[in-house]
Design a protein around this motif. Sequence first.
Motif, short mmCIF file in Angstrom:
data_model
loop_
_atom_site.label_atom_id
_atom_site.label_comp_id
_atom_site.label_asym_id
_atom_site.label_seq_id
_atom_site.Cartn_x
_atom_site.Cartn_y
_atom_site.Cartn_z
N UNK A 492 0.82 -1.21 0.00
CA UNK A 492 0.00 0.00 0.00
C UNK A 492 0.85 1.26 0.00
N UNK A 493 0.46 2.22 -0.84
CA UNK A 493 1.08 3.55 -0.90
C UNK A 493 -0.04 4.59 -0.89
N UNK A 494 0.16 5.66 -0.14
CA UNK A 494 -0.80 6.77 -0.12
C UNK A 494 -0.37 7.83 -1.13
N UNK A 495 -1.34 8.46 -1.78
CA UNK A 495 -1.08 9.54 -2.74
C UNK A 495 -1.95 10.73 -2.37
N UNK A 496 -1.33 11.89 -2.18
CA UNK A 496 -2.06 13.10 -1.80
C UNK A 496 -1.70 14.25 -2.73
N UNK A 497 -2.71 14.90 -3.27
CA UNK A 497 -2.50 16.12 -4.05
C UNK A 497 -2.84 17.32 -3.19
N UNK A 498 -2.10 18.41 -3.39
CA UNK A 498 -2.33 19.61 -2.59
C UNK A 498 -1.83 20.84 -3.33
N UNK A 499 -2.30 21.99 -2.92
CA UNK A 499 -1.90 23.26 -3.53
C UNK A 499 -0.46 23.58 -3.14
N UNK A 500 0.41 23.78 -4.11
CA UNK A 500 1.82 24.05 -3.80
C UNK A 500 1.99 25.33 -3.00
N UNK A 501 1.25 26.38 -3.32
CA UNK A 501 1.43 27.68 -2.66
C UNK A 501 1.02 27.64 -1.19
N UNK A 502 -0.13 27.06 -0.90
CA UNK A 502 -0.65 27.07 0.47
C UNK A 502 -0.32 25.81 1.24
N UNK A 503 0.10 24.76 0.53
CA UNK A 503 0.37 23.45 1.13
C UNK A 503 -0.89 22.84 1.75
N UNK A 504 -2.05 23.24 1.22
CA UNK A 504 -3.33 22.79 1.76
C UNK A 504 -4.04 21.89 0.75
N UNK A 505 -4.66 20.82 1.25
CA UNK A 505 -5.50 19.96 0.43
C UNK A 505 -6.84 20.67 0.32
N UNK A 506 -7.14 21.17 -0.85
CA UNK A 506 -8.19 22.16 -1.03
C UNK A 506 -9.54 21.73 -0.47
N UNK A 507 -10.06 20.61 -0.91
CA UNK A 507 -11.42 20.26 -0.49
C UNK A 507 -11.49 19.85 0.98
N UNK A 508 -10.38 19.42 1.55
CA UNK A 508 -10.35 19.06 2.97
C UNK A 508 -10.02 20.26 3.86
N UNK A 509 -9.33 21.26 3.28
CA UNK A 509 -8.79 22.38 4.05
C UNK A 509 -7.86 21.86 5.15
N UNK A 510 -7.03 20.88 4.77
CA UNK A 510 -6.07 20.25 5.69
C UNK A 510 -4.67 20.49 5.14
N UNK A 511 -3.74 20.86 6.01
CA UNK A 511 -2.36 21.11 5.59
C UNK A 511 -1.65 19.79 5.31
N UNK A 512 -0.74 19.83 4.36
CA UNK A 512 -0.01 18.60 3.99
C UNK A 512 0.81 18.07 5.16
N UNK A 513 1.24 18.94 6.07
CA UNK A 513 1.97 18.46 7.25
C UNK A 513 1.13 17.49 8.08
N UNK A 514 -0.18 17.74 8.12
CA UNK A 514 -1.07 16.85 8.87
C UNK A 514 -1.13 15.47 8.23
N UNK A 515 -1.19 15.44 6.90
CA UNK A 515 -1.22 14.16 6.19
C UNK A 515 0.11 13.43 6.37
N UNK A 516 1.21 14.18 6.37
CA UNK A 516 2.52 13.55 6.64
C UNK A 516 2.53 12.93 8.03
N UNK A 517 1.93 13.60 8.97
CA UNK A 517 1.87 13.06 10.33
C UNK A 517 1.05 11.77 10.36
N UNK A 518 -0.06 11.75 9.62
CA UNK A 518 -0.87 10.54 9.55
C UNK A 518 -0.05 9.38 8.97
N UNK A 519 0.65 9.65 7.86
CA UNK A 519 1.42 8.60 7.19
C UNK A 519 2.52 8.06 8.11
#
Length: 665
Positions: A492-519
């Motif tokens: 299993x591999x996770x794939x996440x797309x996010x806005x480069x400028x804000x580092x936010x996953x747009x529809x979730x309004x979650x920062x990519x750092x949070x997803x890194x923490x989950x992973x």
Amino acid sequence: MSKAINKLRIASLLPSTTDICVSLGLHKHVVGITHECDFDPSTYNMLTVRDANLSSSDNQPTKPPLTLTVSHIDIHTSSQAEIDDAVKNSVHNGLSLYNLNDTALTDAKPSVILTQSLCDVCAVSLDEVDSEVACNFRPGQCKVISLEPESLVEVVDTFVTTAIACGVQKRGEELKSQFWEDVSKVKEAVSLSSKMKEGGQQPRIMFLEWLDPPYDAGHWIPDMFEWSGCTSSLDASQKPTRKSVRILWEQLYDCDPDVVLVGCCGFDLKRNLLDSIQAMDKLKPLRAFREGRIYAADGNLFFARPGPALREGIAILARCAYDDEKVVREALDELSFLPNEGNGWAKVNFPAKEKTQSIPDVEDIVTGDTFFELHQEACAANEDFYTDPATGYNVFTEVAHKKRGKCCGSGCRHCPYNHVNLKDKTMIQQPAFLYEGSNSSEDDGFISSLSSIPPNSHIKVLFFSGGKDSYLTIRKLVKQRLQNNGTGNFHLILLTTYDFDTKVIAHQDVHIDTVCRQARHLEIPLLGIPLHRGSGEEYLSRIEKGLDAVRSAIPNIKQLTLVFGDLHLEHIRQWREKELSNYALEYPLWNVPYTELIDDLEASGVNVVVSASNQDGVGVGTTFSRTLWKEATKMGIDGFGEEGEFHSVAEVWTVSREQSLGLKP
């Protein structure tokens, strides 16, 4: 007054020593200060042991002291990142950010110079001071006193050291005694806490001396925690030195402080409030953010300077840490030296985001100018760079990077090497792995680090947003794998797309750092795909580049399956199957009853929080639960927010990895 005192002329090369001199009643003897000293004894309301006037017979000149230092950087117009870069460059080159004005120092004719050797980049270096004195003063004409306190006790001892050097030892001893007497009153106030009385845990605080990048508290500030009834949210293994150290945002999220106080070195309250708000997306994953326990303070005056104003700093720490306990709050407010809220410290009031009727999807981000096409044209012409249409800067092409032959580690826009040498992976501009997994997991191989996945493997790539649906998809995959007893092997591999400028996953309004923490908590490799608003590159093109990165990392993939956490929206599934028809697609949660999903979410024990919403009845920060699901359904909306009414983030770190994944009950 003694003749020695009458002849005293002080050159203070630190704001802290200037404060000490004023507290000792020596301000009329100060003939030189730094460009950072806010020298105005008439408005000085800090700890003092003597009236500002030494005596009626004091005939010292009353003209303002000379400014003896200059800086090569204006901290008031520079960003924190720019200042950090300047400091690093100075350290690398063995230089100081500050220099002496030797002419002004000579004109001041000091008999005592107060300086430091603790930090070579935040003040004039001791070597430079000694050199100037040797060149411009007769032997014995001027003595240099270097202060280098590292603990709170050592700071307070410098009051006496300074007083002795200036011929007023008794005042120094009085100042020291008064300081300890006053901070003891802070400790008495916090002893009223119900937590303290019941033997409970003291508030765990994170003091941020810098935000971009983040640095924790160093030197005397951890001692100030003790006097204010707090403990550091970092454990001893994360803090092996008394010095302030750089930390990762992930470390801050992991330690989960009760309270955060932003007191960046050199900045007043106004600047620290502003920078805190600008860092909102970084601070947002914290529990302290959701509970309204993030504060800012005048870090320059009350924390960075090793002087008498640390008394106020200790009171501020206690006031913020115990803001939720009325009895302690009232006792602290009675202290005459605690600055009022808004004058030295304040709770950070983060702006609320405007509600929109629809929450944008990640596919909508890639719009605007077409540097993607310009890059393609430049590569086709074998050119090394093209001109960016937004900035006018020249940008290296993939052709130029391939001529170099390796990743330079600078996070280049068109890096063809998956940013392998970039240390801060959140700054990637091309698809790359943000986390490569752990070799410590023992899950029969289906959750493995990249390096341990063998050739000819079946790879399942889950499109992961960090929300409840994609999290429950992981649990479903784990359950299927365990039920198959080793058959149907996959990795299993996770794939996440996010806005480069804000580092936010747009529809979730979650920062990519949070997803890194989950992973990291789940120990599942995470591929990040940054989307550029100004690129003109299509979403599917970026996805394909991301899958190419997977192929580059894992040799000879036998099968590549794309997995989605869609629940029941037919038009989304049809779009995926049309646009991604070259791949095997999988929908583990498709048409699974919501009651079954809620049961599994409750069984996980993981806390799920609403991260974005356009519904008045579903507030951001609300815990998603069976109750909220039912209330949302009664409101006439999809109980899981499948139509875009709200989105969520799964705080998988609230339970063990094994429980979160469903590897054990």
